[in-house]
Design a protein around this motif. Structure first.
Motif, mmCIF file in Angstrom:
data_model
loop_
_atom_site.group_PDB
_atom_site.id
_atom_site.type_symbol
_atom_site.label_atom_id
_atom_site.label_comp_id
_atom_site.label_asym_id
_atom_site.label_seq_id
_atom_site.Cartn_x
_atom_site.Cartn_y
_atom_site.Cartn_z
ATOM 1 N N ILE A 1 34.983 8.279 3.418
ATOM 2 C CA ILE A 1 35.659 8.565 3.369
ATOM 3 C C ILE A 1 37.430 8.054 3.786
ATOM 4 O O ILE A 1 37.420 8.628 4.928
ATOM 5 N N LEU A 2 38.128 7.488 2.522
ATOM 6 C CA LEU A 2 39.881 7.138 3.396
ATOM 7 C C LEU A 2 40.445 8.397 3.431
ATOM 8 O O LEU A 2 40.928 8.751 1.681
ATOM 9 N N ASP A 3 40.904 9.154 3.843
ATOM 10 C CA ASP A 3 41.442 10.077 3.410
ATOM 11 C C ASP A 3 42.723 10.185 4.430
ATOM 12 O O ASP A 3 43.203 9.551 5.773
ATOM 13 N N VAL A 4 44.619 9.565 3.437
ATOM 14 C CA VAL A 4 45.158 9.232 3.363
ATOM 15 C C VAL A 4 45.942 10.327 4.056
ATOM 16 O O VAL A 4 47.653 10.253 4.187
ATOM 17 N N ARG A 5 46.184 11.644 3.936
ATOM 18 C CA ARG A 5 46.710 12.589 4.523
ATOM 19 C C ARG A 5 47.594 12.413 6.087
ATOM 20 O O ARG A 5 46.648 11.113 6.880
ATOM 21 N N ASN A 6 48.387 12.925 6.688
ATOM 22 C CA ASN A 6 48.631 12.638 7.853
ATOM 23 C C ASN A 6 48.130 13.588 8.465
ATOM 24 O O ASN A 6 46.821 14.150 8.091
ATOM 25 N N GLU A 7 48.176 12.951 10.218
ATOM 26 C CA GLU A 7 47.467 13.133 10.757
ATOM 27 C C GLU A 7 46.858 14.850 11.210
ATOM 28 O O GLU A 7 45.502 15.305 11.466
ATOM 29 N N SER A 8 47.553 15.620 11.221
ATOM 30 C CA SER A 8 48.343 17.065 11.579
ATOM 31 C C SER A 8 47.102 17.898 10.277
ATOM 32 O O SER A 8 46.317 18.622 10.648
ATOM 33 N N GLU A 9 47.029 17.077 9.632
ATOM 34 C CA GLU A 9 46.753 17.485 7.769
ATOM 35 C C GLU A 9 45.006 17.474 8.315
ATOM 36 O O GLU A 9 44.242 18.460 7.944
ATOM 37 N N PHE A 10 45.300 16.452 8.186
ATOM 38 C CA PHE A 10 43.303 15.388 8.464
ATOM 39 C C PHE A 10 42.447 16.409 10.042
ATOM 40 O O PHE A 10 41.392 16.869 9.484
ATOM 41 N N ASN A 11 43.702 17.105 11.100
ATOM 42 C CA ASN A 11 43.003 16.951 12.012
ATOM 43 C C ASN A 11 42.413 18.496 11.800
ATOM 44 O O ASN A 11 41.649 18.964 12.207
ATOM 45 N N ASP A 12 43.761 19.103 10.497
ATOM 46 C CA ASP A 12 42.850 20.782 10.440
ATOM 47 C C ASP A 12 42.453 20.768 9.485
ATOM 48 O O ASP A 12 41.626 22.226 10.041
ATOM 49 N N TRP A 13 41.525 20.215 8.893
ATOM 50 C CA TRP A 13 40.309 20.322 7.224
ATOM 51 C C TRP A 13 40.474 18.353 6.483
ATOM 52 O O TRP A 13 41.515 18.440 6.544
ATOM 53 N N ARG A 14 39.138 18.813 6.673
ATOM 54 C CA ARG A 14 38.564 17.969 5.582
ATOM 55 C C ARG A 14 37.892 18.027 5.224
ATOM 56 O O ARG A 14 37.104 18.959 5.314
ATOM 57 N N ILE A 15 36.829 17.030 4.360
ATOM 58 C CA ILE A 15 35.738 17.166 4.084
ATOM 59 C C ILE A 15 34.367 16.500 4.699
ATOM 60 O O ILE A 15 34.661 15.490 5.284
ATOM 61 N N GLU A 16 33.693 17.201 4.764
ATOM 62 C CA GLU A 16 32.419 17.499 6.590
ATOM 63 C C GLU A 16 31.550 17.918 5.657
ATOM 64 O O GLU A 16 31.056 18.744 4.409
ATOM 65 N N GLY A 17 30.004 17.082 5.648
ATOM 66 C CA GLY A 17 29.177 17.420 5.290
ATOM 67 C C GLY A 17 27.772 16.762 5.638
ATOM 68 O O GLY A 17 28.103 15.332 6.532
ATOM 69 N N PRO A 18 26.500 16.653 5.519
ATOM 70 C CA PRO A 18 25.459 15.456 6.324
ATOM 71 C C PRO A 18 25.835 14.045 5.078
ATOM 72 O O PRO A 18 26.130 14.528 4.207
ATOM 73 N N GLN A 19 26.064 13.308 5.826
ATOM 74 C CA GLN A 19 25.567 11.663 5.439
ATOM 75 C C GLN A 19 26.960 11.932 5.402
ATOM 76 O O GLN A 19 27.313 10.387 4.404
ATOM 77 N N VAL A 20 27.624 12.228 5.713
ATOM 78 C CA VAL A 20 29.794 12.113 5.595
ATOM 79 C C VAL A 20 30.396 11.448 6.522
ATOM 80 O O VAL A 20 30.309 11.727 7.737
ATOM 81 N N GLU A 21 30.548 9.830 5.912
ATOM 82 C CA GLU A 21 31.553 9.703 7.084
ATOM 83 C C GLU A 21 32.849 9.410 6.928
ATOM 84 O O GLU A 21 33.147 9.382 5.406
ATOM 85 N N VAL A 22 33.975 9.588 7.151
ATOM 86 C CA VAL A 22 34.802 9.540 7.055
ATOM 87 C C VAL A 22 36.283 9.654 8.506
ATOM 88 O O VAL A 22 35.582 9.622 9.293
ATOM 89 N N ILE A 23 37.087 8.511 7.572
ATOM 90 C CA ILE A 23 38.574 7.176 8.244
ATOM 91 C C ILE A 23 39.771 8.256 8.068
ATOM 92 O O ILE A 23 39.954 8.606 6.972
ATOM 93 N N ASN A 24 40.791 8.887 8.832
ATOM 94 C CA ASN A 24 42.419 8.802 8.286
ATOM 95 C C ASN A 24 43.137 7.676 9.150
ATOM 96 O O ASN A 24 42.881 7.026 9.607
ATOM 97 N N LYS A 25 43.584 7.441 7.780
ATOM 98 C CA LYS A 25 44.984 6.441 8.193
ATOM 99 C C LYS A 25 46.081 6.982 6.995
ATOM 100 O O LYS A 25 45.823 6.965 6.286
#
Length: 376
Positions: A23-47
């Motif tokens: 997952i490429l999450d393109v929300r603001n860093e504060s929104e990302f740090n507060d809450w994101r998609i998570e789960g087994p076998q899930v990799e996520v980066i934020n920009k």
């Protein structure tokens, strides 16, 4: 190569099935740090989106060539824009999520937990919010417990299975999400049950959920036994279904226990919480299957996506049930708690009928994690 739109349901099933997801999450860093998609076998980066307006070169070396990529944002538009650029950069399998994280927050995934006499019990997993609600059906009748705000999911499910919704129950006054209980009552004519000790300031009528008011339905096949179990709120109430299942509301979770501070009374309610967990629940059968109203971490999901465990297992493994010293327990559940749920006071007042925000505002109020557990 073209960008594909994916639904929240499709993504939820990927997470539940542990299919692997980048997952490429393109929300603001504060929104990302507060809450994101998570789960087994899930990799996520934020920009953040605004750092990619000129192209995706800053992250090109972080994106996998041999894996599906999902781009997400708050509402959809930014992820579609960035997703197109990722495709143009030569990546073959790229998606963006329809409705963004708003749709992720609201999606409910129904899972069958097991049977009851004359029917079945289903758990509705709100995977993006960590909320769990239940539908118990027998002989064409249904009871819904701790429903989410989006009642259409339950209505459609009941219609598909030819069920009449007879009762709707909230185990307590929720502070993390807006209950669909009253709306279901209005739409279906079902009886709406609420613990009276949590309802002293509500502006609507309800049926008091008390220990002497066990609910029997489905041609008498199913008995929902009411057990007063305060601690998360003063009115928190558990439900025992046919001596098989223990619906614990926000008192007991798979990996933690409920926090007692969301009405500002942690010191007072910690004693009730301990009494419920260390005395009242101790008197119950270890074989009861615990079904909570929330989960905190993706690790609490079983392989089939459900959240459940026997009461005996939780007494062996749940750290919140293994604090022998009473003063240590009270300190742990009253101090150093995670942040309170977003908009929790507005949500409480909405659930009491003291304010009536519009649909857009309600959706905004619910964004973010539930944070109903002591350890978040």
């Amino acid at each position: 190569m073209s960008l594909r739109k994916a639904t929240a349901k499709e993504i939820a099933q990927k997470v539940i099935n542990r299919d692997g997801l980048f997952i490429l999450d393109v929300r603001n860093e504060s929104e990302f740090n507060d809450w994101r998609i998570e789960g087994p076998q899930v990799e996520v980066i934020n920009k953040p989106y605004f750092e990619l307006l000129e192209g995706v070169d800053p992250i090109i070396d972080k994106l996998p060539k041999d894996q599906q990529i999902l781009v997400v944002c708050a509402k959809e538009g930014s992820s579609e824009f960035v997703g197109e650029m990722v495709v143009e950069a030569g990546f073959d399998d790229v998606m963006f999520m329809e409705g963004g994280m708003k749709s992720w927050s609201e999606h409910l995934e129904p899972l069958e937990i097991g049977t009851v006499s004359g029917g079945r019990l289903y758990q509705f997993v709100r995977i993006g919010k960590g909320c769990l609600s239940y539908l118990i059906e027998s002989d064409g009748e249904a009871v819904i417990v701790d429903p989410a705000r989006d009642i259409k999911v339950y209505e459609d499910f009941a219609a598909e299975k030819n069920l009449t919704i007879k009762h709707v129950i909230d185990t307590h006054l929720h502070a993390d999400h807006i209950s669909g209980g009253r709306t279901l009552q209005e739409k279906t004519g079902a009886t709406y049950w609420l613990p009276p000790k949590d309802a002293e300031s509500v502006n609507f009528s309800y049926q008091p959920l008390k220990e002497e008011s066990d609910i029997v339905f489905g041609n008498g096949e199913v008995k929902v036994e009411v057990l007063y179990s305060p601690g998360h709120t003063i009115g928190s109430t558990s439900l025992i279904v046919n001596d098989q299942y223990l619906l614990t509301g926000d008192i007991l979770f798979v990996a933690s226990i409920g926090r007692p501070d969301l009405a500002g009374k942690a010191g007072d309610w910690a004693s009730y919480l301990r009494e419920t967990l260390y005395q009242r629940y101790k008197e119950l059968s270890d074989q009861l299957i615990v079904l909570p109203a929330h989960f905190g971490q993706p690790s609490e999901l079983n392989k089939d996506g459900s959240v459940q465990a026997t009461l005996g297992t939780l007494y062996q493994e749940n750290p919140g049930l293994k604090i022998d010293d009473e003063s240590t327990f009270k300190k742990q559940v009253s101090e150093n708690l995670p942040p309170q749920p977003n908009s929790y006071q507005d949500i409480r007042e909405t659930n009491m009928g003291q304010q009536t925000p519009d649909e857009s505002k309600q959706s905004e109020m619910e964004i973010g994690p539930n944070r109903c557990a002591v350890n978040g």
